[in-house]
Design an enzyme around this catalytic site. Structure first.
Site, PDB file in Angstrom:
ATOM      1  N   SER A  99       0.807  -1.191  -0.056  1.00 57.67           N
ATOM      2  CA  SER A  99       0.222  -0.139  -0.210  1.00 57.67           C
ATOM      3  C   SER A  99       0.804   0.934   0.067  1.00 57.67           C
ATOM      4  O   SER A  99       2.074   1.298   0.457  1.00 57.67           O
ATOM      5  CB  SER A  99      -0.930   0.119   1.346  1.00 57.67           C
ATOM      6  OG  SER A  99      -1.444   1.135   1.372  1.00 57.67           O
ATOM      7  N   TYR A 131      -1.837  -0.445  10.516  1.00 64.84           N
ATOM      8  CA  TYR A 131      -1.915  -1.293   9.049  1.00 64.84           C
ATOM      9  C   TYR A 131      -0.891  -0.531   8.245  1.00 64.84           C
ATOM     10  O   TYR A 131      -0.249  -1.379   7.427  1.00 64.84           O
ATOM     11  CB  TYR A 131      -3.208  -0.622   8.586  1.00 64.84           C
ATOM     12  CG  TYR A 131      -3.501  -0.877   7.100  1.00 64.84           C
ATOM     13  CD1 TYR A 131      -3.755  -2.074   6.396  1.00 64.84           C
ATOM     14  CD2 TYR A 131      -3.225   0.322   5.965  1.00 64.84           C
ATOM     15  CE1 TYR A 131      -4.336  -2.170   5.187  1.00 64.84           C
ATOM     16  CE2 TYR A 131      -3.538   0.040   4.683  1.00 64.84           C
ATOM     17  CZ  TYR A 131      -3.908  -1.280   4.217  1.00 64.84           C
ATOM     18  OH  TYR A 131      -3.938  -1.347   2.807  1.00 64.84           O
TER      19      TYR A 131
HETATM   20  P1  NAP Z   1     -11.488  -5.774   0.548  1.00 66.86           P
HETATM   21  O1  NAP Z   1     -12.499  -5.417  -0.696  1.00 66.86           O
HETATM   22  O2  NAP Z   1     -11.935  -5.530   1.727  1.00 66.86           O
HETATM   23  O3  NAP Z   1     -11.170  -7.268   0.365  1.00 66.86           O
HETATM   24  C1  NAP Z   1     -10.402  -8.002   0.957  1.00 66.86           C
HETATM   25  C2  NAP Z   1     -10.170  -9.582   0.691  1.00 66.86           C
HETATM   26  O4  NAP Z   1      -9.211 -10.188   1.656  1.00 66.86           O
HETATM   27  C3  NAP Z   1     -11.576 -10.233   0.984  1.00 66.86           C
HETATM   28  O5  NAP Z   1     -11.641 -11.088  -0.128  1.00 66.86           O
HETATM   29  C4  NAP Z   1     -11.209 -10.927   2.170  1.00 66.86           C
HETATM   30  O6  NAP Z   1     -12.106 -12.230   2.414  1.00 66.86           O
HETATM   31  C5  NAP Z   1      -9.935 -11.396   2.144  1.00 66.86           C
HETATM   32  N1  NAP Z   1      -9.144 -11.449   3.457  1.00 66.86           N
HETATM   33  C6  NAP Z   1      -9.143 -10.628   4.588  1.00 66.86           C
HETATM   34  N2  NAP Z   1      -8.695 -11.288   5.709  1.00 66.86           N
HETATM   35  C7  NAP Z   1      -8.202 -12.589   5.246  1.00 66.86           C
HETATM   36  C8  NAP Z   1      -7.621 -13.602   5.890  1.00 66.86           C
HETATM   37  N3  NAP Z   1      -7.056 -13.340   6.942  1.00 66.86           N
HETATM   38  N4  NAP Z   1      -7.502 -14.739   5.281  1.00 66.86           N
HETATM   39  C9  NAP Z   1      -7.977 -14.786   3.864  1.00 66.86           C
HETATM   40  N5  NAP Z   1      -8.675 -13.673   3.224  1.00 66.86           N
HETATM   41  C10 NAP Z   1      -8.677 -12.723   3.895  1.00 66.86           C
HETATM   42  O7  NAP Z   1      -9.925  -5.342   0.160  1.00 66.86           O
HETATM   43  P2  NAP Z   1      -9.386  -4.408  -0.985  1.00 66.86           P
HETATM   44  O8  NAP Z   1      -9.246  -3.015  -0.839  1.00 66.86           O
HETATM   45  O9  NAP Z   1      -9.587  -5.232  -2.206  1.00 66.86           O
HETATM   46  O10 NAP Z   1      -7.754  -4.882  -0.668  1.00 66.86           O
HETATM   47  C11 NAP Z   1      -6.736  -5.812  -1.189  1.00 66.86           C
HETATM   48  C12 NAP Z   1      -5.567  -5.648  -0.742  1.00 66.86           C
HETATM   49  O11 NAP Z   1      -5.185  -4.444  -1.318  1.00 66.86           O
HETATM   50  C13 NAP Z   1      -5.339  -5.459   0.723  1.00 66.86           C
HETATM   51  O12 NAP Z   1      -4.075  -6.031   1.054  1.00 66.86           O
HETATM   52  C14 NAP Z   1      -4.988  -3.895   1.265  1.00 66.86           C
HETATM   53  O13 NAP Z   1      -4.476  -3.879   2.057  1.00 66.86           O
HETATM   54  C15 NAP Z   1      -4.758  -3.473  -0.234  1.00 66.86           C
HETATM   55  N6  NAP Z   1      -4.831  -2.128  -0.437  1.00 66.86           N
HETATM   56  C16 NAP Z   1      -6.147  -1.596  -0.595  1.00 66.86           C
HETATM   57  C17 NAP Z   1      -6.321  -0.208  -0.750  1.00 66.86           C
HETATM   58  C18 NAP Z   1      -7.750   0.284  -1.240  1.00 66.86           C
HETATM   59  O14 NAP Z   1      -7.820   1.594  -1.164  1.00 66.86           O
HETATM   60  N7  NAP Z   1      -8.772  -0.556  -1.255  1.00 66.86           N
HETATM   61  C19 NAP Z   1      -5.208   0.656  -0.775  1.00 66.86           C
HETATM   62  C20 NAP Z   1      -3.989   0.286  -0.707  1.00 66.86           C
HETATM   63  C21 NAP Z   1      -3.945  -1.332  -0.413  1.00 66.86           C
HETATM   64  P3  NAP Z   1     -13.718 -12.345   2.502  1.00 66.86           P
HETATM   65  O15 NAP Z   1     -14.123 -11.840   1.031  1.00 66.86           O
HETATM   66  O16 NAP Z   1     -13.984 -13.613   2.774  1.00 66.86           O
HETATM   67  O17 NAP Z   1     -14.181 -11.490   3.702  1.00 66.86           O
END
Ligand code: NAP
Length: 250
Positions: free
Chosen positions: A145, A159
């Site tokens: 991130s 985080y």
């Molecule tokens: P999201 O929409 O909240 O989706 C998170 C996914 O991770 C879900 O499928 C969830 O499973 C799964 N998950 C969470 N904890 C888990 C665990 N312990 N074991 C297995 N699966 C797990 O998140 P996102 O925004 O797409 O984020 C994806 C990645 O991008 C993350 O690493 C996040 O830190 C990074 N990121 C996101 C942003 C942003 O602005 N969105 C920015 C920077 C970085 P369930 O569906 O079963 O709950």
């Protein structure tokens, strides 16, 4: 992409992971869609891939739990065959707060998924893909991130610190595995429209902060997915230990 590419995406049921799974399947990967709790979302991704003629399976596992990670990789071995690619995408954050309000249980939850989970999945992938263990090589992309650079003050420094660790382990493993056929890279997304911001207590966060982004907008999960897929592909064959910021110039 080489023939019979098998990709495991942790947290592939929603958000950036789901977009990556769908785009990977379009490019010919057989995709394992890992999820923790939301089986319906993961099954929906799998159904969409299969309807388009692709190959995919949904596999439940909490990446923070070692035995579940081991079982996850074994299930991928059995259902899709030898792993060639891993995207460590599963990641969590919790409600925005300052340091004074953080407790150890929360810090441990964040580190367990974001850091321990990433390391455990890298380990299982290396055991399968490394030429040192008889594997044919492969590629790993970690989803870090921009928070690793900014530190997320006043919101979630826990985080941000976990993503700093993801950056560090990416650099170390890239060098450790470079002579064994495995490339390890990371993407650093900025503000992306996904459910994650609701977990931080502010579903509309991206629209609130987008004015601070040089490109004046939030990003879409598909825009992150395309960077991930480039890093997985042979197009980036001489790239390891590298980072792509997908953050609109932030
Ligand atoms: P999201 O929409 O909240 O989706 C998170 C996914 O991770 C879900 O499928 C969830 O499973 C799964 N998950 C969470 N904890 C888990 C665990 N312990 N074991 C297995 N699966 C797990 O998140 P996102 O925004 O797409 O984020 C994806 C990645 O991008 C993350 O690493 C996040 O830190 C990074 N990121 C996101 C942003 C942003 O602005 N969105 C920015 C920077 C970085 P369930 O569906 O079963 O709950």
């Amino acid at each position: 992409m080489s023939l019979a590419s098998v990709l495991l995406i942790t947290g592939g049921g929603r958000g950036i992971g789901a977009a990556t799974a769908l785009e990977a399947a379009r490019r010919g990967y057989a995709v394992a869609v890992n999820y923790r709790r939301n089986a319906a979302a993961a099954e929906q991704v799998v159904t969409e891939i299969r309807l388009a003629g692709g190959q995919a399976v949904a596999v439940a596992a909490d990446v923070a739990v070692e035995a579940e990670v081991v079982a996850l990789f074994e299930q991928v071995d059995r259902t899709l065959g030898p792993l060639t690619a891993l995207v460590n995408n599963a990641g969590i954050l919790e409600t925005q707060m300052r340091l004074e309000s953080l407790d150890a249980a929360r810090i441990q939850r964040i580190l367990a998924t974001n850091v321990t989970g990433t390391l455990l999945c890298c380990r299982e992938a290396a055991r399968r893909m490394s030429t040192r263990h008889g594997g044919k090589g492969g590629a790993i992309v970690n989803v870090s991130s921009v928070a690793a650079r900014t530190g997320s003050p006043g919101e979630y420094v826990d985080y941000a610190a976990s993503k700093g660790a993801v950056d560090t382990l990416t650099m170390g493993l890239a060098q450790e595995l470079a002579g064994e056929g495995i490339r390890v890279n990371a993407v650093r997304p900025g503000f992306i429209y996904t459910d994650m911001h609701a977990d931080g207590g502010e579903p509309g966060r991206v629209d609130r902060v987008k004015a601070f982004v040089p490109m004046q907008r939030g990003g879409q999960p598909e825009e992150v997915a395309r960077a991930i897929l480039w890093l997985l592909s042979d197009e980036s064959s001489y790239t390891t230990g590298s980072f792509i910021d997908v953050a609109g110039g932030r």
